[in-house]
Design a protein around this motif. Structure first.
Motif, PDB file in Angstrom:
ATOM      1  N   HIS A  29      60.417  73.132  15.057  1.00 35.96           N
ATOM      2  CA  HIS A  29      59.275  73.233  15.960  1.00 35.96           C
ATOM      3  C   HIS A  29      59.530  72.347  17.177  1.00 35.96           C
ATOM      4  O   HIS A  29      59.807  71.146  17.017  1.00 35.96           O
ATOM      5  CB  HIS A  29      57.992  72.762  15.275  1.00 35.96           C
ATOM      6  CG  HIS A  29      57.444  73.716  14.273  1.00 35.96           C
ATOM      7  ND1 HIS A  29      56.276  73.476  13.571  1.00 35.96           N
ATOM      8  CD2 HIS A  29      57.875  74.931  13.852  1.00 35.96           C
ATOM      9  CE1 HIS A  29      56.027  74.488  12.771  1.00 35.96           C
ATOM     10  NE2 HIS A  29      56.993  75.387  12.916  1.00 35.96           N
ATOM     11  N   SER A  30      59.437  72.911  18.364  1.00 32.33           N
ATOM     12  CA  SER A  30      59.671  72.113  19.561  1.00 32.33           C
ATOM     13  C   SER A  30      58.603  71.041  19.747  1.00 32.33           C
ATOM     14  O   SER A  30      58.857  69.996  20.337  1.00 32.33           O
ATOM     15  CB  SER A  30      59.749  73.007  20.792  1.00 32.33           C
ATOM     16  OG  SER A  30      58.566  73.761  20.948  1.00 32.33           O
ATOM     17  N   ASP A  31      57.401  71.276  19.230  1.00 34.83           N
ATOM     18  CA  ASP A  31      56.309  70.300  19.279  1.00 34.83           C
ATOM     19  C   ASP A  31      56.026  69.839  17.858  1.00 34.83           C
ATOM     20  O   ASP A  31      55.668  70.643  16.992  1.00 34.83           O
ATOM     21  CB  ASP A  31      55.064  70.945  19.890  1.00 34.83           C
ATOM     22  CG  ASP A  31      53.929  69.965  20.119  1.00 34.83           C
ATOM     23  OD1 ASP A  31      53.864  68.939  19.399  1.00 34.83           O
ATOM     24  OD2 ASP A  31      53.094  70.222  21.004  1.00 34.83           O
ATOM     25  N   GLU A  32      56.165  68.551  17.603  1.00 32.85           N
ATOM     26  CA  GLU A  32      56.060  68.066  16.229  1.00 32.85           C
ATOM     27  C   GLU A  32      54.638  68.133  15.675  1.00 32.85           C
ATOM     28  O   GLU A  32      54.432  67.977  14.472  1.00 32.85           O
ATOM     29  CB  GLU A  32      56.591  66.631  16.127  1.00 32.85           C
ATOM     30  CG  GLU A  32      55.826  65.574  16.894  1.00 32.85           C
ATOM     31  CD  GLU A  32      54.732  64.931  16.057  1.00 32.85           C
ATOM     32  OE1 GLU A  32      54.708  65.171  14.836  1.00 32.85           O
ATOM     33  OE2 GLU A  32      53.897  64.224  16.632  1.00 32.85           O
ATOM     34  N   THR A  33      53.650  68.412  16.516  1.00 30.16           N
ATOM     35  CA  THR A  33      52.267  68.498  16.037  1.00 30.16           C
ATOM     36  C   THR A  33      51.936  69.871  15.446  1.00 30.16           C
ATOM     37  O   THR A  33      50.881  70.032  14.821  1.00 30.16           O
ATOM     38  CB  THR A  33      51.271  68.190  17.167  1.00 30.16           C
ATOM     39  OG1 THR A  33      51.355  69.208  18.176  1.00 30.16           O
ATOM     40  CG2 THR A  33      51.548  66.837  17.789  1.00 30.16           C
ATOM     41  N   TRP A  34      52.800  70.865  15.637  1.00 28.71           N
ATOM     42  CA  TRP A  34      52.513  72.205  15.125  1.00 28.71           C
ATOM     43  C   TRP A  34      52.627  72.241  13.597  1.00 28.71           C
ATOM     44  O   TRP A  34      53.487  71.585  13.014  1.00 28.71           O
ATOM     45  CB  TRP A  34      53.479  73.223  15.726  1.00 28.71           C
ATOM     46  CG  TRP A  34      53.318  73.413  17.211  1.00 28.71           C
ATOM     47  CD1 TRP A  34      52.262  73.041  17.985  1.00 28.71           C
ATOM     48  CD2 TRP A  34      54.262  74.017  18.095  1.00 28.71           C
ATOM     49  NE1 TRP A  34      52.484  73.380  19.300  1.00 28.71           N
ATOM     50  CE2 TRP A  34      53.697  73.982  19.403  1.00 28.71           C
ATOM     51  CE3 TRP A  34      55.514  74.589  17.919  1.00 28.71           C
ATOM     52  CZ2 TRP A  34      54.354  74.488  20.513  1.00 28.71           C
ATOM     53  CZ3 TRP A  34      56.184  75.095  19.029  1.00 28.71           C
ATOM     54  CH2 TRP A  34      55.605  75.052  20.309  1.00 28.71           C
ATOM     55  N   HIS A  35      51.760  73.034  12.983  1.00 32.20           N
ATOM     56  CA  HIS A  35      51.763  73.170  11.527  1.00 32.20           C
ATOM     57  C   HIS A  35      52.535  74.421  11.107  1.00 32.20           C
ATOM     58  O   HIS A  35      52.885  75.275  11.928  1.00 32.20           O
ATOM     59  CB  HIS A  35      50.328  73.257  11.016  1.00 32.20           C
ATOM     60  CG  HIS A  35      49.527  72.011  11.254  1.00 32.20           C
ATOM     61  ND1 HIS A  35      49.725  70.848  10.558  1.00 32.20           N
ATOM     62  CD2 HIS A  35      48.513  71.756  12.135  1.00 32.20           C
ATOM     63  CE1 HIS A  35      48.886  69.925  10.976  1.00 32.20           C
ATOM     64  NE2 HIS A  35      48.137  70.445  11.939  1.00 32.20           N
ATOM     65  N   LEU A  36      52.777  74.516   9.797  1.00 30.56           N
ATOM     66  CA  LEU A  36      53.499  75.666   9.230  1.00 30.56           C
ATOM     67  C   LEU A  36      52.525  76.820   9.008  1.00 30.56           C
ATOM     68  O   LEU A  36      52.230  77.214   7.871  1.00 30.56           O
ATOM     69  CB  LEU A  36      54.187  75.275   7.924  1.00 30.56           C
ATOM     70  CG  LEU A  36      55.393  74.337   8.062  1.00 30.56           C
ATOM     71  CD1 LEU A  36      55.850  73.855   6.696  1.00 30.56           C
ATOM     72  CD2 LEU A  36      56.544  75.022   8.795  1.00 30.56           C
ATOM     73  N   VAL A  37      52.031  77.360  10.101  1.00 33.29           N
ATOM     74  CA  VAL A  37      51.090  78.478  10.066  1.00 33.29           C
ATOM     75  C   VAL A  37      51.638  79.595  10.945  1.00 33.29           C
ATOM     76  O   VAL A  37      51.922  79.366  12.128  1.00 33.29           O
ATOM     77  CB  VAL A  37      49.690  78.061  10.563  1.00 33.29           C
ATOM     78  CG1 VAL A  37      48.737  79.251  10.538  1.00 33.29           C
ATOM     79  CG2 VAL A  37      49.146  76.922   9.715  1.00 33.29           C
ATOM     80  N   PRO A  38      51.801  80.803  10.424  1.00 35.51           N
ATOM     81  CA  PRO A  38      52.317  81.914  11.241  1.00 35.51           C
ATOM     82  C   PRO A  38      51.362  82.257  12.389  1.00 35.51           C
ATOM     83  O   PRO A  38      50.199  81.828  12.417  1.00 35.51           O
ATOM     84  CB  PRO A  38      52.412  83.074  10.242  1.00 35.51           C
ATOM     85  CG  PRO A  38      52.431  82.434   8.903  1.00 35.51           C
ATOM     86  CD  PRO A  38      51.605  81.193   9.020  1.00 35.51           C
TER      87      PRO A  38
END
Length: 238
Positions: A29-38
């Protein structure tokens, strides 16, 4: 120790904590705040829109290329062309996941993240002993399982391996997880099966050198006209 070497040490530690899986999967993920959600479950009323997107794509795409022999192949096409689905892309090659991070237009703006997954441990949470091969596994049909919820509703994410793969998936050593329900996301129902490692911006210059040595540019992992164009643009203009 450099930031890049520290990152690699954390990856090794993460794999050790997961029990050193035979084949770990990686996602960047280029942004570490993103979650594992499609992409699809981020939409309101996403289960209704899932069917509408599928039928519209199937109808429209039939004018552009050969009809697919099963629903999973159609779903992989949708993911390939950025139509929202319940799939998350993973890879069996860590360098490819790093490339996904660094090839983003926003890669240098913030810290990024690498996820490491044990796919077999993930599927065991749902009573399955291995990664599911699709479309070979005839007991695991897309519409039956996820639309009709037969024989049971699948709640947790599941790891699947596409057997009939495109040139792009082959180059990327691509695999997928399939989202189940809102209340059983990775973070709430499968936290023991994955680890998240921060790739700090300070490590990205060395990470780019690593990709160069490994020959992991846009054209090698996107072996089509789009990947070629992105590679030429970055090579000449960056």
């Amino acid at each position: 120790m450099s930031a890049w070497n520290d990152f690699l040490a954390q990856v090794r530690e993460a794999e050790s904590e997961l029990g050193n899986p035979i084949e770990p999967w990686y996602r960047g993920h280029s942004d570490e705040t993103w979650h594992l959600v499609p992409s699809l479950p981020r939409e309101p009323n996403w289960e209704i829109k899932e069917k509408e997107l599928f039928f519209e794509f199937n109808k429209t795409a039939s004018r552009l290329f050969d009809k697919r022999s099963n629903d999973w192949e159609t779903l992989f096409d949708m993911q390939h062309y950025w139509i929202p689905t319940r799939l998350l892309d993973w890879t069996t090659v860590m360098g490819v996941a790093i490339a996904f991070i660094l090839h983003s237009d926003y890669a240098d703006a913030q810290d990024s993240a690498l996820f490491v997954l044990d796919p077999i441990a993930l599927n065991r949470l749902s009573g399955r002993v291995d990664v599911i091969s699709v479309p070979e596994d005839k007991s695991f049909e897309y519409k039956t399982i996820y639309w009709e919820k037969r024989p049971v509703q699948i709640e947790r994410p599941l790891a699947i391996r596409p057997s009939q793969i495109s040139d792009r998936l082959r180059a990327q050593k691509g695999t997928f997880t399939v989202f189940g329900t809102e209340n059983s996301s990775f973070e709430t129902a499968a936290s023991a099966c994955f680890r998240k490692i921060i790739l700090p911006s300070a490590a990205k210059q060395e990470a780019r050198e690593f990709l160069k040595w490994a020959n992991l540019d846009e054209y090698t992992i996107y072996p089509d006209i789009v990947g070629m164009a992105r590679h030429i643009k970055r090579k000449i203009l960056s």
